[in-house]
Design an enzyme around this catalytic site. Structure first.
Site, mmCIF file in Angstrom:
data_model
loop_
_atom_site.group_PDB
_atom_site.id
_atom_site.type_symbol
_atom_site.label_atom_id
_atom_site.label_comp_id
_atom_site.label_asym_id
_atom_site.label_seq_id
_atom_site.Cartn_x
_atom_site.Cartn_y
_atom_site.Cartn_z
ATOM 1 N N SER A 230 0.819 -1.204 0.000
ATOM 2 C CA SER A 230 0.000 0.000 0.000
ATOM 3 C C SER A 230 0.862 1.267 0.000
ATOM 4 O O SER A 230 1.710 1.428 -0.860
ATOM 5 C CB SER A 230 -0.951 -0.059 1.186
ATOM 6 O OG SER A 230 -2.080 0.698 0.902
ATOM 7 N N HIS A 371 -7.879 -5.541 0.334
ATOM 8 C CA HIS A 371 -6.620 -4.828 0.555
ATOM 9 C C HIS A 371 -5.842 -5.405 1.738
ATOM 10 O O HIS A 371 -6.224 -5.215 2.887
ATOM 11 C CB HIS A 371 -6.981 -3.362 0.810
ATOM 12 C CG HIS A 371 -5.821 -2.437 0.810
ATOM 13 N ND1 HIS A 371 -5.047 -2.226 -0.311
ATOM 14 C CD2 HIS A 371 -5.293 -1.644 1.776
ATOM 15 C CE1 HIS A 371 -4.101 -1.341 -0.028
ATOM 16 N NE2 HIS A 371 -4.230 -0.971 1.233
#
Ligand code: GTR
Length: 392
Positions: A230, A371
């Protein structure tokens, strides 16, 4: 490219807004509809700003590569000042029976400056105890403290790799006003719209961690895979782009400002990211909010800066905020540079099915789920590293 003064001042006031609270919620205006992706033109990584075509490896390395680094410094991440405080390494703890006796764990303080103004982080390093010589390593910053790292460390060590990691906020706390408590206090003052931000500092910190690994005889510092998830994937890519000592770079769901193309306007946009995280990039990046077509670079060219070294880009199918397709297209857009440099690049043209990894010199997969840096991702990274870092 020249910007009008009016546009600059509007964009700068957007950039200076305080970061909105809440890290995981997409603003309602985010486009997650593929049919609404506007037509866009990507800059060609193999054409210089003056229009000349890059014909060979020498032109890439000598001309286009430095030009692209400068473009990313100027318009996206800011310039990493040369020099900077020199790190001091202090082994604060050694445990030869970590992970049930399979590894030696070293806690290495990396210290900058001295006295009350000193800044430090602690790099935790696990080295397999049964190694017969220096081992390749996975290195990356982490969102957790060193005792809570959510990586499958035992599995990685059993496969013959060292693991090295540090807490990402030690050298730049992740908040809009984090600079005052960051390692930047040990650099000359930042000035202007090209001044670097947190992503630049995190990337610089990864290079300083590699400086340490170069001094550790248990580790083969020429075989270090840099990994980031990320926001730390964005930082890993920028670190790998600037510092060619990293042998491999892995971007796990790095999204906007990472592997995903900005010009697609899908999921997180330049406007959204620079508003919520004004401290991550240089101020110039916010000038492209809503004007992505004017960006003189796009993120496939950041990925191309890893060439000819192995690069892995990974997405998760439900992580639409990070734009899985935009990440795949970023990897595909880097492919011509790998081919120019004599590598196989990305061996497909179309996005592969979910959970079907593709491994060339560029690797790509889109994992089922959301995610996260998951064990399934690690399984593919270990296979990719076995292929590229073993037997070198
Ligand atoms: C989100 C941000 C993304 C990504 C992510 C993360 O809030 O919008 O760019 O960096 O955080 O780091 O988990």
């Amino acid at each position: 490219m020249k910007l009008t003064a009016a546009l600059v001042s509007v964009a700068l006031s957007v950039a200076l807004l305080p970061a909105a609270a809440g890290l995981s919620q997409a603003p309602p205006e985010a486009n997650e509809d593929e049919s609404k992706v506007p037509p866009y033109t990507l800059p060609d990584p193999l054409v210089l700003a003056d229009g000349r075509k890059v014909r060979d490896a020498r032109m890439w390395t000598g001309e286009r590569r430095p030009e692209l680094v400068r473009l990313f410094e100027t318009h996206v991440y800011g310039r990493t000042p040369p020099g900077g405080p020199r790190p001091r390494f202090e082994i604060v703890k050694t445990d030869r029976s970590a992970l049930g006796g399979r590894a030696t764990r070293k806690d290495v303080a990396i210290v900058f400056g001295a006295g009350a103004g000193a800044r430090r982080t602690v790099l935790v390093v696990y080295v397999p105890n049964n190694a017969r010589g220096p081992v390749p390593a996975f290195l990356g910053l982490n969102f957790q403290r060193n005792d809570e790292i959510k990586w499958p460390i035992s599995t990685i060590v059993e496969r013959g790799y060292a693991v090295a990691s540090a807490f990402y906020q030690d050298l730049f706390p992740d908040r809009a006003d984090g600079a005052v408590d960051s390692v930047l206090t040990l650099f000359p003052p930042r000035e202007g719209p090209q001044a670097w931000g947190a992503i630049g500092v995190w990337a610089w910190a990864m290079s300083r961690a590699l400086d340490y690994l170069e001094t550790d005889r248990a580790i083969d510092a020429r075989r270090v895979a840099l990994i980031g998830h990320s926001r730390l994937g964005k930082a890993a890519l920028w670190a790998g782009a600037q510092d060619t000592r990293f042998a491999m770079v892995i971007s796990n769901e790095s999204g906007c400002g990472g592997a995903a193309l900005s010009k697609r306007i899908y999921g997180e946009t330049v406007a959204a990211i620079t508003k919520r995280f004004p401290h991550w990039f240089c101020a110039n990046f916010a000038r492209y909010a809503g004007r992505e077509a004017d960006l003189p670079v796009d993120q496939h060219e950041l990925l191309a800066l890893i060439a000819p070294r192995p690069l892995y880009v990974a997405s998760a199918v439900d992580d639409r905020w990070a734009d899985p397709k935009g990440e795949f297209l970023g990897a595909l857009g880097a492919d011509p540079v790998y081919r120019l440099l004599g590598k196989d690049g990305l061996p497909v043209r179309e996005m592969p099915a979910v959970d079907q990894p593709i491994h060339g010199t560029i690797g790509y997969h889109v994992r089922s789920g959301g995610h996260d840096l998951a064990d399934a991702d690690w399984r593919h990274y270990l296979a990719f590293a076995d292929r590229h870092l073993r037997g070198r």
